[in-house]
Write an enzyme that holds these catalytic residues in place. Structure first.
Site, PDB file in Angstrom:
ATOM      1  N   HIS A 267       1.969 -16.938 -55.430  1.00 50.49           N
ATOM      2  CA  HIS A 267       1.904 -17.221 -53.992  1.00 50.49           C
ATOM      3  C   HIS A 267       0.674 -18.071 -53.663  1.00 50.49           C
ATOM      4  O   HIS A 267       0.730 -18.998 -52.850  1.00 50.49           O
ATOM      5  CB  HIS A 267       1.879 -15.886 -53.244  1.00 50.49           C
ATOM      6  CG  HIS A 267       1.646 -16.007 -51.773  1.00 50.49           C
ATOM      7  ND1 HIS A 267       0.460 -15.653 -51.185  1.00 50.49           N
ATOM      8  CD2 HIS A 267       2.446 -16.454 -50.769  1.00 50.49           C
ATOM      9  CE1 HIS A 267       0.542 -15.872 -49.878  1.00 50.49           C
ATOM     10  NE2 HIS A 267       1.735 -16.352 -49.606  1.00 50.49           N
TER      11      HIS A 267
ATOM     12  N   GLU B 246      -3.606 -13.418 -44.290  1.00 50.83           N
ATOM     13  CA  GLU B 246      -2.158 -13.260 -44.420  1.00 50.83           C
ATOM     14  C   GLU B 246      -1.835 -11.872 -44.992  1.00 50.83           C
ATOM     15  O   GLU B 246      -0.924 -11.197 -44.538  1.00 50.83           O
ATOM     16  CB  GLU B 246      -1.578 -14.359 -45.325  1.00 50.83           C
ATOM     17  CG  GLU B 246      -0.066 -14.253 -45.487  1.00 50.83           C
ATOM     18  CD  GLU B 246       0.556 -15.421 -46.264  1.00 50.83           C
ATOM     19  OE1 GLU B 246      -0.181 -16.339 -46.648  1.00 50.83           O
ATOM     20  OE2 GLU B 246       1.778 -15.385 -46.474  1.00 50.83           O
TER      21      GLU B 246
ATOM     22  N   GLU C  95       1.285 -21.564 -54.675  1.00 49.35           N
ATOM     23  CA  GLU C  95       2.151 -22.222 -53.695  1.00 49.35           C
ATOM     24  C   GLU C  95       1.299 -22.790 -52.538  1.00 49.35           C
ATOM     25  O   GLU C  95       1.461 -23.939 -52.127  1.00 49.35           O
ATOM     26  CB  GLU C  95       3.186 -21.218 -53.175  1.00 49.35           C
ATOM     27  CG  GLU C  95       4.051 -21.699 -52.038  1.00 49.35           C
ATOM     28  CD  GLU C  95       4.122 -20.686 -50.908  1.00 49.35           C
ATOM     29  OE1 GLU C  95       3.699 -21.024 -49.789  1.00 49.35           O
ATOM     30  OE2 GLU C  95       4.592 -19.539 -51.139  1.00 49.35           O
ATOM     31  N   HIS C  96       0.387 -21.970 -52.027  1.00 50.45           N
ATOM     32  CA  HIS C  96      -0.487 -22.443 -50.947  1.00 50.45           C
ATOM     33  C   HIS C  96      -1.311 -23.644 -51.384  1.00 50.45           C
ATOM     34  O   HIS C  96      -1.450 -24.616 -50.650  1.00 50.45           O
ATOM     35  CB  HIS C  96      -1.458 -21.328 -50.527  1.00 50.45           C
ATOM     36  CG  HIS C  96      -0.918 -20.438 -49.470  1.00 50.45           C
ATOM     37  ND1 HIS C  96      -1.540 -20.254 -48.268  1.00 50.45           N
ATOM     38  CD2 HIS C  96       0.198 -19.673 -49.435  1.00 50.45           C
ATOM     39  CE1 HIS C  96      -0.834 -19.415 -47.534  1.00 50.45           C
ATOM     40  NE2 HIS C  96       0.212 -19.043 -48.216  1.00 50.45           N
TER      41      HIS C  96
END
Lengths: 418, 422
Positions: free
Chosen positions: B65, B140, B68-69
């Site tokens: 993840h 997040e 991905e960012h």
């Protein structure tokens, strides 16, 4: 795409389209949003979708929908400016994909007509079991907004900022107004609202317009008509001299910061551009600065309601970052007021809006929402016309739109330890 | 390019395996205004332990993840702005077994495609940018930790699984992401972001040959090695823990019941198991089922009750949950109904009815480009042809559904996650 009169105060819009797997139907009543009736209207559509005279309970109705290849019919309530729009959306797979070759259109239109006009009754009144059941569900749904802190904070801001305007009423009203509803009240309300309210019908799919016109006319043969309740004209107010701060505490790790602004600008296309550049997406000033550059929050965005002339900013921040976050959110608005932006921010906002307005054509629900909201506001502007108006916006007009925006209320939901 | 027609679902596609191993699928949508490109990697939150160049690597939870960012950073700046100039809507997600980047637009499609393929295939990380991202992702993570829907799922996974990485949240924890460095990000990118481990699905009124030419021009020539992954020991069918209770700021108790089953490995069997699970859920607690309609009418449940099956590498489960006043009662009713259906069988007429509904639902899901692209990518990674679902659908019988319920929805296989109001 045409909006035509089907019968007294009932309009039908048909959008022919071959590209979808499903046909989409909608029947929506549009009435002024008010504290007194918001919950009644919300509860009414939920009770009506519990059963009809022909399919008097969930099991019978579920069977009917299953046999139509998983057709769906759902109650919905939304706000548009200071109007409440409530009714039913339905969809079923397009006849081209039905393995047995039968047509689902007429049965779907018929079922929608029955849900609206021919409910399951007990002693001539709406079924009290359904009313009690759905009233409890509605109260639970209204209460459950607290599960989603982002939505909760946005709602609290609206309640505070518009505390003496219809705009502050939530789409399903409040726990108190919902709890007070009895079967007698709801039944009386049904019989008075149904003939008076403006009804907007919508269909998007592969069937020809004439066929749908006939199908709806047949399905709504029993619709009573009489009296006339027109949609409200949404009113605007100026922002106060000094904004108001409302703070609440809750056991959360991430704080929610919402800021409400009022705009005195009548230039809607420029205000739409201004909002898109300010907080309209992942290319906006709020996203790129408050989130990406300063890491002050996980999300930050804004929305603009052209009917009410308000801009609402919403962000999730670490509670200790309240001061720098507010400062930065205001600083980004000031930058717009001074015309400080890179060229790509302006052209990018235009292409993003062009993209949004064009893709409405690919989505039946977006088309329905656009058309029904426009009709509620008495506007006939099409997405194409709106796109052209936005194309014509100049940097000067964006600056003027940003200067017309002033803060009204700040709402902050903070963690207990903060 | 091979053209394939699927008349039963009304889809036409072009498909080709490029020389560098990339699977390219173009789904033709001549009437749509928008075009869409979806670039997916067979790499997700679960792929934390893997073998690269003969060495087993353990990477921090949340790295897929995080990667991905960070892919959105390029040497020139942030790629979001480049898409913004073209009015394109771009986004990405990381799931347990997939990371995907996608862009939707109504103009400049081929420019956007070039941009998409370039930024995903060329990594650019610096100490400073990796550190800065920790602030954003930590926020997040805090935000999802406040989300009861997420919490109840995370707690259920901890109950159901002993060893599988599905127990670990996809985004990791505030602590685990602190261990991520530019080097670990580069290692993971090099291992997984290779053409042989990816699919490109384009949907819209677009030219397949032009897309193939652009992909060949921009992407690496080499397919990349197959990367062995470790998902832990084979899980037993009993959960590690029966129940997990937690208090949060919610308006009503929430429950999520999970029941383990053995995942089908790959091929048509995987698609078939998904359809079977879907029908089993309809029979047990679908909106028209005897149990749902009775409990709803009695006010015991509301419209929030729902569930499905999920199948991941080495881990599969049926889940059902909702907001209810008395979770224990609803769970008892669900287990009793599954027992009844397993013993007495599902009513013939009712089965034919839910078959129609489930089939319609699958056709309906093809309305969205996201669903199409995810299904096509998953189909490639799991070796099945998604648009052939009508044929597979016909092979699932009532007896299959009954056997599935009898075996799966039992106390022995079940774990329960509950969130109670503070």
């Amino acid at each position: 795409m045409t909006r035509q009169l089907l019968t007294d105060n009932v309009f039908l819009t048909c959008v022919p389209a071959e590209k979808h797997k499903t046909g989409f139907f909608s029947a929506q009543m549009t009435v002024p949003l008010s504290r007194e009736t918001a919950s009644l209207n919300a509860l009414l559509v939920n009770v009506l979708s519990r059963g009809t005279a022909r399919c008097p309970n969930l099991q019978a109705l579920g069977r009917e929908l299953d046999l139509l290849y998983g057709a769906r019919i759902g109650a919905s309530v939304r706000r548009s400016g200071e109007n409440q729009i409530f009714g039913f959306g339905a969809s079923c797979i397009d006849d081209r994909y039905v393995p047995t070759g039968e047509s689902l259109l007429e049965p779907m239109a018929r079922l929608m007509g029955e849900i609206l006009c021919d409910p399951s009754l007990v002693d001539g009144r709406l079924n009290p079991l359904f009313v009690n059941n759905e009233r409890e569900n509605l109260v639970d749904v209204i209460r459950s907004i607290i599960n989603d802190k982002r939505a909760y904070a946005a709602q609290r801001l609206r309640e505070e900022m518009f505390r003496d305007e219809p705009y502050g009423v939530s789409r399903a009203g409040s726990v108190e107004t919902a709890e007070a509803i009895t079967t007698e009240m709801l039944d009386g309300h049904y019989r008075s609202i149904l003939p008076q309210a403006r009804l907007e019908l919508f269909y998007c799919g592969s069937a020809p317009e004439e066929k749908m016109f006939d199908a709806f006319r047949k399905a709504l043969a029993g619709l009573p008509r009489g009296g006339r309740l027109e949609p409200a004209v949404t009113t605007r107010r100026p922002a106060p001299e000094k904004y108001r701060l409302v703070t609440e505490e809750m056991d959360v790790t991430q704080g929610k910061l919402c800021i409400g602004f009022r705009s005195s600008s009548e230039d809607v296309p420029a205000s739409i551009m201004m909002n898109t550049m300010y907080g309209g997406g992942s290319n906006s000033k709020l996203f790129l600065n408050v989130r990406e550059k300063l890491s002050l929050c996980y999300y930050a965005g804004s929305s603009y309601d052209r009917r009410k002339g308000v801009v609402l900013v919403s962000s999730g921040i670490a509670p200790k970052n309240y001061d720098p976050a507010v400062e930065e959110i205001m600083a980004q608005l000031d930058a717009l007021r001074r015309g400080e932006w890179e060229d790509w921010e302006f052209t990018g906002a235009k292409s993003a809006l062009r993209n949004d307005l064009r893709t409405i054509d690919d989505s039946p629900t977006a088309q329905e929402d656009f058309i029904i909201s426009q009709a509620a506001a008495g506007s006939t502007e099409t997405p194409q016309e709106m796109a052209a108006a936005i194309e014509a916006v100049t940097p000067e007009r964006v600056i003027a739109a940003a200067q017309a925006v002033r803060p009204d209320t700040i709402y902050f939901l903070k963690g207990k330890e903060a | 390019m091979t053209a394939i027609e699927y008349p039963r679902v009304g889809e036409n596609i072009y498909r080709q395996r490029l020389d560098n191993g990339l699977e390219l699928v173009v789904v033709s949508k001549p009437l749509h205004v928008k075009s869409y490109a979806f670039f997916a990697v067979r790499y997700g939150g679960m792929d934390m332990r893997f073998e690269l160049n003969g060495q087993w690597l353990d990477t921090p939870a949340g790295i897929a993840h995080y990667l991905e960012h960070k892919m959105f950073d390029t040497e020139e700046g942030n790629v979001l702005q480049e898409f913004a100039k073209n009015g394109a809507v771009d986004n990405a997600f990381t799931s347990n077994a997939m990371t995907a980047y996608h862009v939707e637009c109504t103009e400049h499609f081929y420019d956007n495609l070039r941009l998409l393929l370039s930024f995903v295939s060329v990594p650019y990380f610096t100490e400073e940018s990796v550190k800065k991202e920790q602030g954003i992702i930590a926020q997040e993570i805090r935000m999802i930790e406040d989300d009861p829907e997420w919490r109840i799922y995370a707690n259920l996974m901890e109950c159901l699984y002993q060893d599988s990485p599905v127990r670990i949240p996809i985004a990791g924890t505030v602590d685990s992401i602190r261990q991520i460095t530019p080097q670990t990000l580069y290692d993971c990118h090099r291992a997984f972001y290779t053409p042989g481990n990816m699919t490109l699905v384009c949907v819209g009124n677009v030219d397949p040959d032009k897309i193939a030419a652009i992909a060949e021009e921009i992407l690496p020539r080499e397919s990349g090695p197959a990367i062995p992954r470790d998902y832990g020991r084979t899980e037993s069918m009993s959960p590690v823990r029966r129940e997990f209770h937690r208090k949060m700021e919610v308006s009503m108790p929430m429950f999520l019941l999970g029941c383990k089953f053995v995942p089908a490995e790959s091929g048509d069997g995987y698609l078939r198991q998904g359809i079977l699970g879907d029908l089993a859920c309809d029979a047990l607690f679908g909106g028209s089922s005897p149990l749902y309609t009775r409990l709803y009418s009695e006010g015991v449940i509301n419209a929030s009750l729902g569930g499905n099956v999920d199948s991941l590498p080495g881990a599969a489960y049926l889940y059902v949950g909702g907001d209810v006043k008395d979770p224990a009662r609803v769970v008892d009713e669900l287990l009793a109904e599954a027992r009844r259906l397993g013993e007495e069988g599902v009513d013939e007429n009712f089965f034919r009815q839910i078959q129609r509904a489930a089939y319609g639902r699958m056709i309906r899901s093809l309305n969205t480009f996201d669903n199409i692209a995810i299904s096509m990518s998953e189909g490639h990674f799991r070796n099945f042809d998604y648009f052939r679902f009508p044929e597979i659908f016909e092979t699932v019988t009532k007896a299959d559904v009954e056997a599935f319920l009898r075996e799966t929805v039992t106390e022995e296989r079940a774990a329960l996650s509950i969130i109670e109001p503070v």
